[in-house]
Design a protein around this motif. Structure first.
Motif, PDB file in Angstrom:
ATOM      1  N   PHE A  88       0.862  -1.186   0.000  1.00  0.00           N
ATOM      2  CA  PHE A  88       0.000   0.000   0.000  1.00  0.00           C
ATOM      3  C   PHE A  88       0.897   1.234   0.000  1.00  0.00           C
ATOM      4  CE2 PHE A  88      -2.912  -2.770   2.818  1.00  0.00           C
ATOM      5  CZ  PHE A  88      -3.490  -3.356   1.707  1.00  0.00           C
ATOM      6  N   GLU A  89       0.416   2.318  -0.594  1.00  0.00           N
ATOM      7  CA  GLU A  89       1.187   3.557  -0.625  1.00  0.00           C
ATOM      8  C   GLU A  89       0.332   4.755  -0.234  1.00  0.00           C
ATOM      9  OE1 GLU A  89       4.749   2.738  -3.856  1.00  0.00           O
ATOM     10  OE2 GLU A  89       3.091   4.054  -4.427  1.00  0.00           O
ATOM     11  N   LEU A  90       0.894   5.599   0.626  1.00  0.00           N
ATOM     12  CA  LEU A  90       0.273   6.870   0.984  1.00  0.00           C
ATOM     13  C   LEU A  90       1.192   8.000   0.531  1.00  0.00           C
ATOM     14  CD1 LEU A  90      -1.004   6.322   4.649  1.00  0.00           C
ATOM     15  CD2 LEU A  90      -2.380   6.426   2.575  1.00  0.00           C
ATOM     16  N   PRO A  91       0.639   9.149   0.157  1.00  0.00           N
ATOM     17  CA  PRO A  91       1.488  10.280  -0.202  1.00  0.00           C
ATOM     18  C   PRO A  91       2.290  10.766   1.006  1.00  0.00           C
ATOM     19  CG  PRO A  91      -0.815  10.950  -0.119  1.00  0.00           C
ATOM     20  CD  PRO A  91      -0.800   9.468  -0.009  1.00  0.00           C
ATOM     21  N   SER A  92       3.574  11.005   0.798  1.00  0.00           N
ATOM     22  CA  SER A  92       4.453  11.509   1.849  1.00  0.00           C
ATOM     23  C   SER A  92       4.684  13.005   1.624  1.00  0.00           C
ATOM     24  CB  SER A  92       5.789  10.752   1.801  1.00  0.00           C
ATOM     25  OG  SER A  92       6.660  11.194   2.807  1.00  0.00           O
ATOM     26  N   TYR A  93       4.819  13.742   2.733  1.00  0.00           N
ATOM     27  CA  TYR A  93       4.939  15.198   2.639  1.00  0.00           C
ATOM     28  C   TYR A  93       6.135  15.703   3.441  1.00  0.00           C
ATOM     29  CZ  TYR A  93       0.367  15.255   0.465  1.00  0.00           C
ATOM     30  OH  TYR A  93      -0.670  15.042  -0.399  1.00  0.00           O
ATOM     31  N   TYR A  94       6.650  16.848   2.983  1.00  0.00           N
ATOM     32  CA  TYR A  94       7.866  17.431   3.557  1.00  0.00           C
ATOM     33  C   TYR A  94       7.646  18.928   3.751  1.00  0.00           C
ATOM     34  CZ  TYR A  94      12.711  19.263   3.409  1.00  0.00           C
ATOM     35  OH  TYR A  94      13.892  19.911   3.668  1.00  0.00           O
ATOM     36  N   TRP A 151      -1.865  10.179  14.661  1.00  0.00           N
ATOM     37  CA  TRP A 151      -2.899  11.163  14.947  1.00  0.00           C
ATOM     38  C   TRP A 151      -4.263  10.486  14.842  1.00  0.00           C
ATOM     39  CZ3 TRP A 151       0.080  10.743  10.673  1.00  0.00           C
ATOM     40  CH2 TRP A 151      -0.567  10.436   9.476  1.00  0.00           C
ATOM     41  N   GLY A 152      -5.251  11.113  15.401  1.00  0.00           N
ATOM     42  CA  GLY A 152      -6.607  10.601  15.293  1.00  0.00           C
ATOM     43  C   GLY A 152      -7.598  11.616  15.811  1.00  0.00           C
ATOM     44  N   SER A 153      -8.811  11.565  15.291  1.00  0.00           N
ATOM     45  CA  SER A 153      -9.862  12.492  15.686  1.00  0.00           C
ATOM     46  C   SER A 153     -11.178  11.736  15.822  1.00  0.00           C
ATOM     47  CB  SER A 153     -10.010  13.604  14.642  1.00  0.00           C
ATOM     48  OG  SER A 153     -11.132  14.417  14.906  1.00  0.00           O
ATOM     49  N   TYR A 154     -11.951  12.078  16.837  1.00  0.00           N
ATOM     50  CA  TYR A 154     -13.274  11.479  16.978  1.00  0.00           C
ATOM     51  C   TYR A 154     -14.196  11.927  15.849  1.00  0.00           C
ATOM     52  CZ  TYR A 154     -12.786   9.338  21.618  1.00  0.00           C
ATOM     53  OH  TYR A 154     -12.423   8.528  22.673  1.00  0.00           O
ATOM     54  N   ASN A 155     -14.030  13.155  15.400  1.00  0.00           N
ATOM     55  CA  ASN A 155     -14.887  13.702  14.351  1.00  0.00           C
ATOM     56  C   ASN A 155     -14.030  14.560  13.426  1.00  0.00           C
ATOM     57  OD1 ASN A 155     -16.735  15.001  12.719  1.00  0.00           O
ATOM     58  ND2 ASN A 155     -18.105  15.609  14.396  1.00  0.00           N
ATOM     59  N   LEU A 208      -0.312  11.400   4.605  1.00  0.00           N
ATOM     60  CA  LEU A 208      -1.710  11.824   4.625  1.00  0.00           C
ATOM     61  C   LEU A 208      -2.580  10.603   4.375  1.00  0.00           C
ATOM     62  CD1 LEU A 208      -3.471  14.415   4.786  1.00  0.00           C
ATOM     63  CD2 LEU A 208      -3.378  14.506   2.293  1.00  0.00           C
ATOM     64  N   SER A 209      -3.481  10.298   5.327  1.00  0.00           N
ATOM     65  CA  SER A 209      -4.344   9.131   5.132  1.00  0.00           C
ATOM     66  C   SER A 209      -5.489   9.446   4.183  1.00  0.00           C
ATOM     67  CB  SER A 209      -4.884   8.622   6.475  1.00  0.00           C
ATOM     68  OG  SER A 209      -5.647   9.614   7.122  1.00  0.00           O
ATOM     69  N   ASP A 210      -5.961  10.706   4.200  1.00  0.00           N
ATOM     70  CA  ASP A 210      -6.973  11.142   3.239  1.00  0.00           C
ATOM     71  C   ASP A 210      -6.243  11.654   2.001  1.00  0.00           C
ATOM     72  OD1 ASP A 210      -9.015  12.174   1.750  1.00  0.00           O
ATOM     73  OD2 ASP A 210      -9.674  13.649   3.225  1.00  0.00           O
ATOM     74  N   TRP A 225      -7.850  -0.160   5.420  1.00  0.00           N
ATOM     75  CA  TRP A 225      -6.814  -0.211   6.447  1.00  0.00           C
ATOM     76  C   TRP A 225      -6.583   1.163   7.086  1.00  0.00           C
ATOM     77  CZ3 TRP A 225      -3.700  -4.149   8.386  1.00  0.00           C
ATOM     78  CH2 TRP A 225      -3.886  -5.410   7.798  1.00  0.00           C
ATOM     79  N   ARG A 226      -6.389   1.170   8.392  1.00  0.00           N
ATOM     80  CA  ARG A 226      -5.921   2.371   9.086  1.00  0.00           C
ATOM     81  C   ARG A 226      -4.397   2.378   8.999  1.00  0.00           C
ATOM     82  NH1 ARG A 226      -3.903   4.337  13.959  1.00  0.00           N
ATOM     83  NH2 ARG A 226      -4.828   6.340  14.604  1.00  0.00           N
ATOM     84  N   ILE A 227      -3.846   3.340   8.261  1.00  0.00           N
ATOM     85  CA  ILE A 227      -2.404   3.395   8.039  1.00  0.00           C
ATOM     86  C   ILE A 227      -1.876   4.736   8.542  1.00  0.00           C
ATOM     87  CG2 ILE A 227      -0.544   3.224   6.346  1.00  0.00           C
ATOM     88  CD1 ILE A 227      -2.495   1.760   4.489  1.00  0.00           C
ATOM     89  N   ARG A 228      -0.807   4.691   9.328  1.00  0.00           N
ATOM     90  CA  ARG A 228      -0.138   5.883   9.819  1.00  0.00           C
ATOM     91  C   ARG A 228       1.359   5.746   9.584  1.00  0.00           C
ATOM     92  NH1 ARG A 228      -4.737   7.186   9.849  1.00  0.00           N
ATOM     93  NH2 ARG A 228      -5.881   8.365  11.446  1.00  0.00           N
TER      94      ARG A 228
END
Length: 364
Positions: A138-144, A280-284, A312-314, A352-355
């Protein structure tokens, strides 16, 4: 070329049992510091000390490479299972190009003592081997985000007074660009209390384990406490930090976790402190978004941090990351070998929850 594979168990680590073969390249002796040893043994998921901690490749009687192994937990729908993960993969520079990496990696994954395997944060070489072994990646965008321009200017040939002047000018521009974030941050802080924690609160379990994803590595309060209190590195200024975000009445709304690492060399850059937003995580998320949490995390770093990385997960909100000063910089990879898990959608990344802070990434 005579290659033999040998496992070092967690009991061996506990008993400090020595290695009977030559370690001329320091593959085990230089890696297995007191910090690494104590961190591995403190893993809250360690369920059996007879399991492997390090897989070593012995070439012609000399330790040529290694791969660290450790247990983790996966949440598959409503079931918690044990799984294999690992990291700190390395082959001695003098012996690279002989296929030793593939040999030790294949044995670590395909002959795992747990049926399922996950891995994260691969080098280009390691990612190529993982793909060759048939694992799903799986791949997520990475940021700098650049915070201090000194190392960048120095890497481009600036020295002495031009380096000092250039750093002052570029850093002033970076602060100017960041002004809109200052106002956004002030607005967020008007509604929330941000607290640095030494003890991870129990409510983190509810947030991370029930965030709507069907599959995840289990990041509960015990796992976070382990990641907060332990690290492989022995540098004094290297650290992890954990922050909770609550409303003005004290009700939990979210959290974020960061780490800082000093690196004498990072590619062409020298003597930098790299910050990473690892969890990170948020209830809403409509109320407290992923971008909001990243912005709060940026604000938690001190002036000593030269750059910040995150994922970024989104993956649809690239614009949001750009607005808070990040640029897209490659991808962050996670691999999965489901083993006997025949769950529908197990190879669907969106489930999947990915961090960034998966497997051993936070403590590394």
């Amino acid at each position: 070329m005579d290659v033999v594979l040998q496992r070092i168990t967690y009991k061996d680590l506990r008993d400090q049992t020595g290695i009977s073969v030559d370690d001329n390249y320091g593959m085990v002796s230089e890696y297995l510091t007191s910090s690494v040893r104590s961190t591995l043994l403190a893993n809250p998921n360690l369920d059996d000390e007879c399991k492997s901690a390090i897989n070593i490749a012995i070439c012609d009687g000399i330790i040529a490479g290694r791969n660290m192994l450790m247990p983790t937990k996966l949440k598959i729908n409503d079931e918690i299972i044990m799984a294999q993960t690992g990291g700190s993969y390395e082959i001695a520079e003098q012996l690279r190009g002989r296929g030793l990496g593939t040999i030790v990696f294949r044995d670590s994954i395909m002959n795992s003592e747990y049926e399922s395997y996950i891995g994260q944060f691969y080098s280009t070489t390691a990612a190529a081997i993982v793909r060759k072994l048939g694992l799903t990646i799986f791949e997520l965008p990475s940021y700098y985000k650049l915070c201090n321009s000194r190392s960048v200017l120095e890497a481009n040939g600036f020295r002495g007074f031009p380096l000092k002047l250039g750093t002052i000018i570029v850093n002033a521009v970076l602060k100017l660009i960041n002004i809109p974030n200052t106002f956004r941050l002030k607005k967020i802080k008007a509604f929330y209390q941000i607290k640095k924690e030494c003890v991870i609160p129990d409510w983190i379990d509810e947030l991370t384990l029930h965030d709507g994803h069907e599959f995840m590595e289990v990041h509960d309060h015990k796992w976070f406490q382990w990641c907060l209190d332990n690290k492989f590195t022995e540098k004094l200024n290297d650290k992890q930090s954990f922050y909770t975000v609550c409303d003005r009445q004290g009700n939990p709304k979210g959290f974020f976790m960061t780490k800082e690492r000093f690196e004498s060399r990072q590619g062409k850059y020298k003597n930098i402190t790299r910050g990473t937003i690892v969890e990170w995580g948020s209830y809403n998320e409509e109320e407290l978004s992923e971008i909001d949490l990243n912005l709060l995390a940026i604000d938690s770093f001190g002036s000593q941090v030269d750059n910040i990385t995150t994922v970024l997960s989104d993956i649809s909100d690239n614009k949001g990351m750009e607005k808070i000063g990040f640029i897209r910089h490659g991808s962050y990879q996670m691999s999965i070998k489901p083993g006997g898990l025949n769950q529908e959608g197990i190879l669907d990344q969106s489930k999947w929850r990915i961090r960034y802070g998966g497997c051993n990434t936070i403590i590394f």
